[in-house]
Design an enzyme around this catalytic site. Sequence first.
Site, PDB file in Angstrom:
ATOM      1  N   GLU A 242      -5.233  -4.995  10.490  1.00 34.26           N
ATOM      2  CA  GLU A 242      -4.215  -3.974  10.702  1.00 34.26           C
ATOM      3  C   GLU A 242      -4.471  -3.268  12.034  1.00 34.26           C
ATOM      4  O   GLU A 242      -5.288  -2.331  12.099  1.00 34.26           O
ATOM      5  CB  GLU A 242      -4.258  -2.931   9.575  1.00 34.26           C
TER       6      GLU A 242
ATOM      7  N   GLU B  67      -6.777   4.651   8.011  1.00 31.71           N
ATOM      8  CA  GLU B  67      -6.592   6.085   7.734  1.00 31.71           C
ATOM      9  C   GLU B  67      -7.844   6.674   7.093  1.00 31.71           C
ATOM     10  O   GLU B  67      -8.189   7.831   7.323  1.00 31.71           O
ATOM     11  CB  GLU B  67      -5.352   6.282   6.842  1.00 31.71           C
TER      12      GLU B  67
ATOM     13  N   GLY C  56       2.723   2.167  10.799  1.00 32.44           N
ATOM     14  CA  GLY C  56       3.688   3.260  10.674  1.00 32.44           C
ATOM     15  C   GLY C  56       4.448   3.571  11.954  1.00 32.44           C
ATOM     16  O   GLY C  56       5.121   4.601  12.035  1.00 32.44           O
TER      17      GLY C  56
ATOM     18  N   ASN D  28       0.872  -1.174   0.000  1.00 31.46           N
ATOM     19  CA  ASN D  28       0.000   0.000   0.000  1.00 31.46           C
ATOM     20  C   ASN D  28       0.906   1.221   0.000  1.00 31.46           C
ATOM     21  O   ASN D  28       1.510   1.546   1.022  1.00 31.46           O
ATOM     22  CB  ASN D  28      -0.891  -0.035   1.254  1.00 31.46           C
TER      23      ASN D  28
ATOM     24  N   HIS E   1      -9.373   1.167   4.984  1.00 33.12           N
ATOM     25  CA  HIS E   1      -8.102   1.341   5.692  1.00 33.12           C
ATOM     26  C   HIS E   1      -8.340   2.254   6.899  1.00 33.12           C
ATOM     27  O   HIS E   1      -9.149   3.181   6.830  1.00 33.12           O
ATOM     28  CB  HIS E   1      -7.059   1.954   4.746  1.00 33.12           C
TER      29      HIS E   1
END
Length: 259
Positions: free
Chosen positions: A171, A101, A177, A10, A99
């Site tokens: 996730e 985010e 991150g 990604n 996702h």
Amino acid sequence: MTRKYLIAGNWKMHTTPTESRTLAAAIAEKNIFLKPPPSVQTLICPPYTSIYTALEAVSGSGVQIGAQDCHSEAKGAFTGEIAPNMVKASGCSHVILGHSERRQYFGETNAMLNKKIRAALAEGLIPIYCVGETLIERQQEQTVGVVRSQLVDGLKDISLQTASQLVIAYEPVWAIGTGLAATAEQAQEVHAAIRSFLAEILGDISADILILYGGSLKPENADEILSKPDVNGGLIGGASLQADSFAAIIAAACKLAVS
Ligand code: 13P
């Protein structure tokens, strides 16, 4: 037994078309060298604006291209949005949906994602539906409950005919991150729970559904995490932006698939 893996990059909001051509070509070259068996698929998901150049750059290498999102409607007055059929017609096989985010910064809810998943499947796109808990939810021991409702609500009324195509990505938000991946045991525990929720929601076809792990997956931890029985690959952010580290994760899957 042959293990099936999907190693997916990604790229998030990184790479211009020119940069994506260079990176995709480098990944393609490494994929050709690694010759993954048919049970190991590789995928990269660049920004929309780089889909075309990435597609050209991976031609003939076995690397597939996906998008990072799509809208739930087929067309209309939705400025700035991209419809599933547009993603499909651009040459994408997969689309990442939900996702964290997108959930966090763009207000995407399970109900909205349910519409997107159904629309993507109807177009013959493979959704990679992302689920996962925040740090606070994990600390409050809500992980399994959060993931369960993301699955139950997100997969509501999906057609059983197309559901085996679906890919789930677990996730944990706190691992994305941060450099702090889930341990292989933590990943396996949630993947096993996801597998049983999928069986509840979708029945027997759940055994065929690939469940990817995402969140600081890198060459150093790939072997251990990918070796767990309910882990069928990875959704990789940072480490997919370097051909060497992405290829090292593909290599780890290739080794496990045939062992
Ligand atoms: P990182 O691999 O950079 O932690 O990102 C994971 C991710 O969000 C993939 O979708």
